[in-house]
Motif scaffolding. Structure first.
Motif, mmCIF file in Angstrom:
data_model
loop_
_atom_site.group_PDB
_atom_site.id
_atom_site.type_symbol
_atom_site.label_atom_id
_atom_site.label_comp_id
_atom_site.label_asym_id
_atom_site.label_seq_id
_atom_site.Cartn_x
_atom_site.Cartn_y
_atom_site.Cartn_z
ATOM 1 N N LYS A 309 43.921 44.024 47.132
ATOM 2 C CA LYS A 309 43.228 42.728 47.122
ATOM 3 C C LYS A 309 42.807 42.367 45.701
ATOM 4 N N ASN A 310 42.300 43.351 44.973
ATOM 5 C CA ASN A 310 41.908 43.095 43.578
ATOM 6 C C ASN A 310 43.116 42.680 42.746
ATOM 7 N N ALA A 311 44.243 43.393 42.965
ATOM 8 C CA ALA A 311 45.454 43.080 42.189
ATOM 9 C C ALA A 311 45.910 41.651 42.487
ATOM 10 N N VAL A 338 50.230 49.436 40.320
ATOM 11 C CA VAL A 338 50.508 48.709 39.075
ATOM 12 C C VAL A 338 50.628 47.218 39.382
ATOM 13 N N ASP A 339 49.847 46.398 38.674
ATOM 14 C CA ASP A 339 49.998 44.952 38.870
ATOM 15 C C ASP A 339 50.274 44.276 37.537
ATOM 16 N N ASN A 340 50.795 43.062 37.599
ATOM 17 C CA ASN A 340 51.007 42.316 36.352
ATOM 18 C C ASN A 340 50.033 41.137 36.280
ATOM 19 N N PHE A 357 29.224 45.116 39.978
ATOM 20 C CA PHE A 357 29.913 44.476 38.855
ATOM 21 C C PHE A 357 31.097 43.658 39.368
ATOM 22 N N THR A 358 31.091 42.374 39.045
ATOM 23 C CA THR A 358 32.204 41.514 39.457
ATOM 24 C C THR A 358 32.399 40.398 38.442
ATOM 25 N N THR A 359 33.622 39.915 38.340
ATOM 26 C CA THR A 359 33.871 38.748 37.490
ATOM 27 C C THR A 359 34.272 37.572 38.376
ATOM 28 N N LYS A 360 34.122 37.784 39.705
ATOM 29 C CA LYS A 360 34.576 36.742 40.632
ATOM 30 C C LYS A 360 33.409 35.925 41.171
ATOM 31 N N GLN A 361 33.691 34.631 41.396
ATOM 32 C CA GLN A 361 32.679 33.732 41.947
ATOM 33 C C GLN A 361 32.129 34.259 43.269
ATOM 34 N N GLY A 365 31.426 42.894 44.085
ATOM 35 C CA GLY A 365 31.499 44.019 43.156
ATOM 36 C C GLY A 365 31.336 45.348 43.860
ATOM 37 N N LEU A 366 31.758 45.403 45.109
ATOM 38 C CA LEU A 366 31.574 46.649 45.861
ATOM 39 C C LEU A 366 32.889 47.369 46.143
ATOM 40 N N GLY A 367 34.015 46.631 46.055
ATOM 41 C CA GLY A 367 35.309 47.196 46.418
ATOM 42 C C GLY A 367 35.627 48.492 45.683
ATOM 43 N N LEU A 368 35.517 48.469 44.364
ATOM 44 C CA LEU A 368 35.883 49.661 43.592
ATOM 45 C C LEU A 368 34.820 50.756 43.690
ATOM 46 N N ALA A 369 33.561 50.344 43.825
ATOM 47 C CA ALA A 369 32.490 51.344 43.990
ATOM 48 C C ALA A 369 32.748 52.137 45.273
HETATM 49 N N1 LIG Z 1 43.656 44.924 39.305
HETATM 50 C C1 LIG Z 1 42.694 44.319 38.600
HETATM 51 N N2 LIG Z 1 42.993 43.505 37.573
HETATM 52 C C2 LIG Z 1 42.025 42.915 36.858
HETATM 53 N N3 LIG Z 1 40.693 43.077 37.082
HETATM 54 C C3 LIG Z 1 40.328 43.882 38.064
HETATM 55 C C4 LIG Z 1 41.276 44.560 38.884
HETATM 56 N N4 LIG Z 1 40.608 45.325 39.792
HETATM 57 C C5 LIG Z 1 39.311 45.115 39.560
HETATM 58 N N5 LIG Z 1 39.121 44.255 38.537
HETATM 59 C C6 LIG Z 1 37.828 43.815 37.985
HETATM 60 O O1 LIG Z 1 36.826 44.681 38.484
HETATM 61 C C7 LIG Z 1 35.780 43.942 39.117
HETATM 62 C C8 LIG Z 1 35.181 44.766 40.218
HETATM 63 O O2 LIG Z 1 36.088 44.933 41.291
HETATM 64 P P1 LIG Z 1 35.527 45.225 42.737
HETATM 65 O O3 LIG Z 1 36.674 45.340 43.671
HETATM 66 O O4 LIG Z 1 34.580 46.358 42.651
HETATM 67 O O5 LIG Z 1 34.671 43.953 43.049
HETATM 68 P P2 LIG Z 1 35.171 42.485 43.374
HETATM 69 O O6 LIG Z 1 36.632 42.486 43.711
HETATM 70 O O7 LIG Z 1 34.746 41.602 42.259
HETATM 71 O O8 LIG Z 1 34.310 42.130 44.660
HETATM 72 P P3 LIG Z 1 34.517 42.745 46.145
HETATM 73 O O9 LIG Z 1 35.649 43.701 46.074
HETATM 74 O O10 LIG Z 1 33.216 43.418 46.464
HETATM 75 O O11 LIG Z 1 34.773 41.597 46.982
HETATM 76 C C9 LIG Z 1 36.456 42.673 39.544
HETATM 77 O O12 LIG Z 1 35.535 41.609 39.666
HETATM 78 C C10 LIG Z 1 37.470 42.425 38.426
HETATM 79 O O13 LIG Z 1 36.848 41.801 37.332
#
Ligand SMILES: Nc1ncnc2c1ncn2[C@@H]1O[C@H](COP(=O)(O)OP(=O)(O)OP(=O)(O)O)[C@@H](O)[C@H]1O
Ligand SMILES: [Mg+2]
Length: 408
Positions: A309-311, A338-340, A357-361, A365-369
């Protein structure tokens, strides 16, 4: 438009607090050392004055009493000096007397005592210049009678090292306290994760059972069956059950099973494929189709979903995601995603696994944690950003414990 960054603020505050504490500690340490050095300087100066006075008195006494009472008086003056190590030498450098030097003469031969005294004398001369004692030669000329050699008193030596010993002890205590606080903070975080997950699983249980019962009733209605509503409903209930299972796994010690990773990954992708843009190319590349690892399937799928989903988010709906399945060294299985996409900036690479931590509107910021927790805590593996370059792409790497066929 400028890139937005959100964070729960906790980590920023903690970093700021950490640096403030370190700065204050460094300032206190420097202050303590400077002040003790000042005290050492003062005491050293006082000792020098004391020895100079002693040398002057000696000189005066020798000149005045012309011989007979010299030893009695010098002895008395020397006796007053109870702390500063002192050696008296004649004008040829032979030792004539000493004070405040601990030498156990009962266990040593005279030669050994002499050797030690001359060694101390050498040290004294290296520390401070000897103070000459002059006498009148009877013709109005001053000639050298001998020298007063001295060194720092034990008190002064102790004071010189005191701040370093004290600061080292404080640093050790501080470090232990830091570890203790860190440990209790981690334990607290664990409790929150586990408690919240258990509660969620528990809460979802009731409506799911109820939905299942409703489904049984609905199945009896021909129009529902005709429109395949029961089939769709069943799929959604299955998904809800999977979510409940994931939360319940997070809230307990999940069991790890030997799984075929190719099957597991393809399974997860089957669910994801229809849910992501068709302009995103999703491919699995495996060196063999028989890579086995210890995993909890529902939790591992959750990790994969979060990474994919992040990719997808990072490439704005168009791009390529490659999943490489490899064998690592030392019984490890490696999964590279691997994503582009747009990549992660250098300053953010270390932050992406922090909760919040998130850069999305609309990101939490919980997915990777969560992914990190699942891989580190429950799979004894590792997950990290292997490489990321802005506007080129990102590779996340997961390494897991591999298994062999006969461990199934
Ligand atoms: N594949 C990726 N490419 C670029 N940035 C990434 C990628 N994966 C994660 N990030 C950055 O890491 C941040 C944190 O990711 P994370 O999955 O923890 O949270 P999120 O996707 O912002 O929100 P959530 O997963 O909780 O909905 C993202 O907001 C993004 O800035
Ligand atoms: Mg995410």
């Amino acid at each position: 438009m400028a890139k937005k960054e959100k964070s729960l603020g906790y980590y920023d505050d903690r970093t700021r607090l950490k640096w403030s504490i370190i700065s204050v500690a460094v300032l206190i340490s420097i202050g303590t050392i400077i002040y003790t050095n000042y005290l050492v300087g003062q005491l050293s100066e006082r000792e020098r004055q004391q020895i100079e006075l002693f040398a002057k008195t000696l000189e005066y006494t020798i000149n005045e009493t012309s011989g007979s009472n010299i030893y009695f008086i010098t002895d008395k003056i020397l006796f007053e000096n109870k702390s500063i190590p002192t050696i008296l030498t004649d004008n040829r450098g032979n030792i004539t007397d000493f004070r405040n030097i601990k030498i156990d003469s009962t266990k040593l031969t005279i030669d050994q005592v002499q050797a030690r005294l001359y060694k101390r004398l050498k040290e004294m001369r290296e520390s401070y210049p000897p103070i000459p004692v002059t006498v009148d030669d009877g013709y109005g000329h001053n000639i050298i009678y001998g020298y007063v050699n001295y060194n720092d008193s034990f008190l002064l030596v102790q004071l010189t090292y005191y701040p370093y010993v004290q600061l080292s002890i404080i640093a050790i205590i501080g470090f232990i306290a830091y570890l203790a606080v860190n440990y209790s903070r981690m334990a607290e975080q664990n409790k929150v994760w586990v408690g919240l997950a258990k509660e969620t699983a528990h809460q979802l249980g009731t409506p799911i059972s109820s939905l299942m019962a409703w489904l049984e009733i609905l199945k009896e209605m021909p129009e529902i069956r005709e429109q395949k509503i029961d089939y769709e409903l069943n799929k959604d209930i299955k998904r809800l059950q999977l979510i409940t299972e994931r939360f319940s796994n997070i809230g307990s010690v999940p069991t790890l099973k030997v799984e075929n990773m190719n099957l597991l990954i393809n399974n997860a992708l089957m669910y994801l494929r229809p849910r992501i843009s068709s302009k995103v190319e999703l491919k699995v590349h495996a060196i063999t189709d028989n890579i086995l690892a210890y995993v909890n399937p529902s939790l591992f799928e959750w990790v994969l979903e979060n990474l994919i989903k992040n990719a997808v988010d990072a490439m704005g709906g168009i791009g390529k995601i490659d999943i490489h399945l490899l064998r690592g060294s030392e019984n490890r299985v490696i999964i590279d995603i691997v994503d582009n996409g747009k990549g992660i900036s250098k300053q953010n690479i270390n932050k992406v696994f922090q909760p919040g931590f998130t850069t999305k509107q609309r990101g939490w910021g919980l997915g990777l944690a969560l992914a990190k927790r699942i891989i580190d805590h429950y799979h004894f593996g590792r997950i990290y950003v292997k490489i990321s370059e802005e506007n080129v792409g990102t590779t996340f790497r997961i390494s897991l414990r591999s298994a062999t066929e006969n461990q199934v």
